[in-house]
Design an enzyme around this catalytic site. Structure first.
Site: not given
Ligand code: PAF
Length: 310
Positions: A38-39, A150, A155, A186
């Site tokens: 996902g990242h 998403e 957030q 994920l």
């Molecule tokens: O989604 C995340 O991994 C965290 O909340 C973030 C946006 C990196 C902030 O620490």
């Protein structure tokens, strides 16, 4: 080749200033490490959008409600750097907590309204921690674009609201949730699931899909959501914090599907808290509305039809 690791704001600013002198655009992908596909999909999107991409790895203490949860959070800098190496990100920004929050640090960014309810109700202070660190990451990197998944839908809303309210000159780019083949969204938390829990986990996503279909077919919202919560518990989840239908644009509760909407859920599977969300399928709504509208037109009982589009 591995991207260089930068650990201080001063060093980061020097690197970005060099890029800016060449006219390069800059994207940031904020993460807490423990990277998964996902990242990596966020990094791919960032690389397609901007000339230079900064991936941040920082386990932000301010967004954890429990010291135990913070201590248990995986720190996997070497593995993360290895996963990013083939992608071609330009810098990994990996600050220490003391660099991010030096002695005397006293500022909190709090985004009211959108931070309340849903996860905000169950994790008090969590979104203040997120907004504070994300504001700092935006200011430290000076990026033009920021990429967020998403899956963390609330957030995403908090960050977008903060950017608008504080006039931060950055475009927030939402990216679709990446899922395992069986539908499980994920998450770094999936690694904590036992084999039995892992087998149960994807039922959360399949219940969202079934519930979305039922709602699109006209099932009443309140009772359908109650049945969905019961189905999550029957599937083996220990607790459902919330499973709700919310407006996609403002995250407000909605009682009928008269605008783009998301099903959104947080539930505990053993000791692991999982979240997920699903956009309501508009195509099936239209499939219902169009034939009826066409019949009415043909029969002369209507001369103008209105079909709600997302
Ligand atoms: O989604 C995340 O991994 C965290 O909340 C973030 C946006 C990196 C902030 O620490």
């Amino acid at each position: 080749m591995s991207a260089p690791i930068v650990r201080t704001v001063a060093e980061l600013r020097t690197v970005v200033a060099g890029w800016r002198r060449t006219g390069a655009s800059v994207a940031v992908v904020p993460t807490m490490g423990a990277l998964h596909e996902g990242h990596l999909s966020l990094v791919h999107s960032a690389l397609q959008t901007a000339d230079r991409v900064i991936v941040t790895l920082f386990v932000n203490p301010k967004q954890f409600n429990s010291a135990a949860d913070l201590a248990a959070y995986p720190r996997t800098e070497n593995e993360d750097a290895a996963k990013l190496a083939p992608l071609g990100a330009h810098v990994l920004y990996v600050p220490e907590a003391a660099e991010m929050y030096p002695d005397g640090f006293a500022t909190t960014v709090s985004v009211s309204g959108v931070s309340d309810g849903l996860c905000g109700a169950f994790r008090p202070g969590h979104f203040d921690g997120v907004a504070t660190v994300v504001a700092k990451l935006f200011l430290q990197t000076g990026a033009d674009f920021a990429f967020f998944g998403e899956k963390d839908f609330q957030q995403l809303h908090v960050v977008k609201r903060m950017v608008r309210d504080l006039d931060i000159p950055i475009a927030v780019v939402p990216c679709p949730t990446v899922r395992e083949a069986d539908g499980l969204a994920l998450s770094s938390r999936n690694a904590r699931l036992s084999p039995t829990e892992r087998a149960i986990a994807p039922k959360l996503a399949s219940i969202l899909v079934e519930t979305a279909e039922r709602l699109a077919n006209g099932s009443p919202v309140t009772s359908t959501l109650a049945e969905a919560r019961a189905a999550v518990l029957s599937a083996g989840y220990r607790e459902v914090e919330y499973l709700e239908l919310r407006g996609e644009a403002d995250l407000q509760p909605i009682a009928s599907i008269d605008r783009p909407a998301r099903l959104i859920v947080a539930a505990w599977l053993g000791e692991t808290r999982l979240i997920d969300n699903l956009r309501m399928p508009w195509s099936s709504l239209l499939a219902d509305q169009m034939p009826r509208a066409c019949q009415e037109l043909a029969a002369g009982t209507a001369s103008l039809i209105a079909v709600r589009l997302p």
